[in-house]
Write a protein that holds these residues in place. Structure first.
Motif, PDB file in Angstrom:
ATOM      1  N   LYS A 235       0.830  -1.204   0.000  1.00 36.51           N
ATOM      2  CA  LYS A 235       0.000   0.000   0.000  1.00 36.51           C
ATOM      3  C   LYS A 235       0.871   1.264   0.000  1.00 36.51           C
ATOM      4  O   LYS A 235       0.592   2.223  -0.716  1.00 36.51           O
ATOM      5  CB  LYS A 235      -0.917  -0.003   1.227  1.00 36.51           C
TER       6      LYS A 235
ATOM      7  N   THR B 123      -3.743   3.986  -6.025  1.00 46.53           N
ATOM      8  CA  THR B 123      -4.637   3.455  -5.002  1.00 46.53           C
ATOM      9  C   THR B 123      -4.643   1.939  -5.069  1.00 46.53           C
ATOM     10  O   THR B 123      -4.352   1.345  -6.115  1.00 46.53           O
ATOM     11  CB  THR B 123      -6.081   3.962  -5.192  1.00 46.53           C
TER      12      THR B 123
ATOM     13  N   THR C  67      -7.079  -1.512  -3.538  1.00 46.82           N
ATOM     14  CA  THR C  67      -8.283  -1.950  -2.843  1.00 46.82           C
ATOM     15  C   THR C  67      -8.295  -3.465  -2.741  1.00 46.82           C
ATOM     16  O   THR C  67      -7.576  -4.162  -3.468  1.00 46.82           O
ATOM     17  CB  THR C  67      -9.557  -1.492  -3.579  1.00 46.82           C
TER      18      THR C  67
END
Length: 383
Positions: free
Chosen positions: A348, A357, A359
């Protein structure tokens, strides 16, 4: 509000703005409502009486503002240092050295032994003049304690993980040095291969520790170069197949054409390695990797294909819904997860250092699905 009263009895205004010109809830003449401040604020006048005790101070000290207002500061806020000495007697802000301008932040104790971070500012009518206001700020130590516990846990975890390979390296090298002639060539090779693998493990753990240090301090450097993300995924798949994984366990789908991606190739390899290792070790069935063009994760960039997304999914049991918000935190481990639990935290950090980003969710085949998106723009010096 806690401070929405007039100045405490006996307190003088000592040059502050007229009461009629102050905002509501501003008895100390600060220009703002003290209850809106995130830290505890206590203000005493030139006589040492409390004239401001905001809501955060109430929460931190468990003292009601109406009980503190008008009281002598040392009575309303009885602080001791860590050696049990009364703090206001020790520092003597009203009768001490006139050249003092305040007290730096330090740990002090409230009644009952609760620890708080306290700093003070001495407001004088003129340099070396008498004290006009004593402004004290209070901060709860819980956030700092959580950080300290996290650092201690990191050190303990890495130390524990280092002990096993180092013990193995020491044991095998000592045995070989002491009894070299007694072993066959095959036995020597096996022990040296074990030492080599354990040395790689130590190197990897130290690299993880350095990465975390850089991520936490905001010093993770990204050296951008053109990256063929499809080829990079292909190299990782080939390495798994060479190590014995069946080739049909992997499905790589690359959408064409892809925009040019500028990223740090070593760090992107680190991200891919971690996500694929998780899918292979902890997932089941086919590991599917989709590489597609997508919209940029950066706010304000509206180009339709200004980013590249990589999705890694498997057909295993997946990650429980209640655990998904903790996957990228330090030391998170699934029910079967080994290792340090630092890999996804580092992933991350790397993705976000690229302006991207990442997820986690549930894959169509019910397994885990990780998706990271990287903006593809070139470095500023080439723009």
């Amino acid at each position: 509000m806690s401070v929405g009263t007039s100045s405490a009895p006996g307190a003088q205004d000592a040059g502050g703005p007229p009461a009629a010109s102050r905002p509501p809830g501003d008895p100390a003449g600060l220009g703002i409502d003290p209850d809106h401040l995130p830290d505890g604020l206590v203000v005493a006048d030139e006589q040492g009486h409390v004239i401001c005790f905001n809501a955060a101070a109430e929460r931190i000290t468990a003292v009601r503002a109406r009980d503190a207002l008008g009281q002598r500061l040392e009575k309303a806020l009885p602080l001791e240092d860590l050696e049990g000495r009364r703090w206001w007697q020790l520092t003597d802000p009203y009768g001490g050295l006139a050249i003092r301008v305040g007290q730096p932040e330090r740990n002090l104790l409230l009644p009952g032994g609760r620890e708080v971070l306290v700093s003070a500012r001495y407001v004088r009518t003129r340099p070396t003049g008498p004290l006009r206001r004593l402004v004290v700020t209070l901060r709860d130590t819980e956030a700092r304690r959580r950080t300290e516990r996290s650092h201690a846990e990191l050190i303990a975890t890495v130390a524990h993980e280092l002990r096993s390979p180092l013990t193995s390296v020491k044991g095998f090298t000592a045995t070989l040095l002491a009894k070299w002639e007694r072993f066959t060539d095959d036995q020597k090779r096996l022990m040296l291969e074990t030492v080599d693998a354990d040395a790689d493990r130590v190197t990897r753990l130290i690299a993880e520790l350095l990465d975390i240090s850089r991520i936490d301090s905001g010093r993770l450097e990204v050296r951008r170069q053109p990256v063929d993300i499809g080829a990079a995924v292909g190299r990782h798949i080939q390495a798994y197949v060479a190590a014995g994984q069946p080739a049909d366990r992997f499905l790589l789908r690359v959408q064409q054409p892809l925009p040019d991606l500028w990223a740090d190739p070593d760090k992107i390899d680190q991200v891919l390695s971690n996500l694929l290792e998780n899918a292979v070790r902890h997932g089941e069935g086919t590991v599917t990797i989709d590489v597609t063009a997508t919209a940029s994760p950066r706010e304000g960039e509206s180009a339709e294909y200004a980013a590249t997304s990589v999705t890694v999914s498997d057909e295993g049991p997946g990650i429980p819904e209640e655990s998904m918000n903790r996957v990228f935190t330090r030391f998170w481990r699934g029910s079967k997860r080994g290792g340090t639990g630092l890999g996804l935290y580092i992933v991350k950090g790397i993705v976000e250092a690229h302006g991207g980003t990442i997820t986690v969710g549930r894959a169509p085949g019910a397994g885990a699905e990780f998706r990271f998106t990287l903006p593809v723009s070139a470095p500023a010096y080439l723009a």
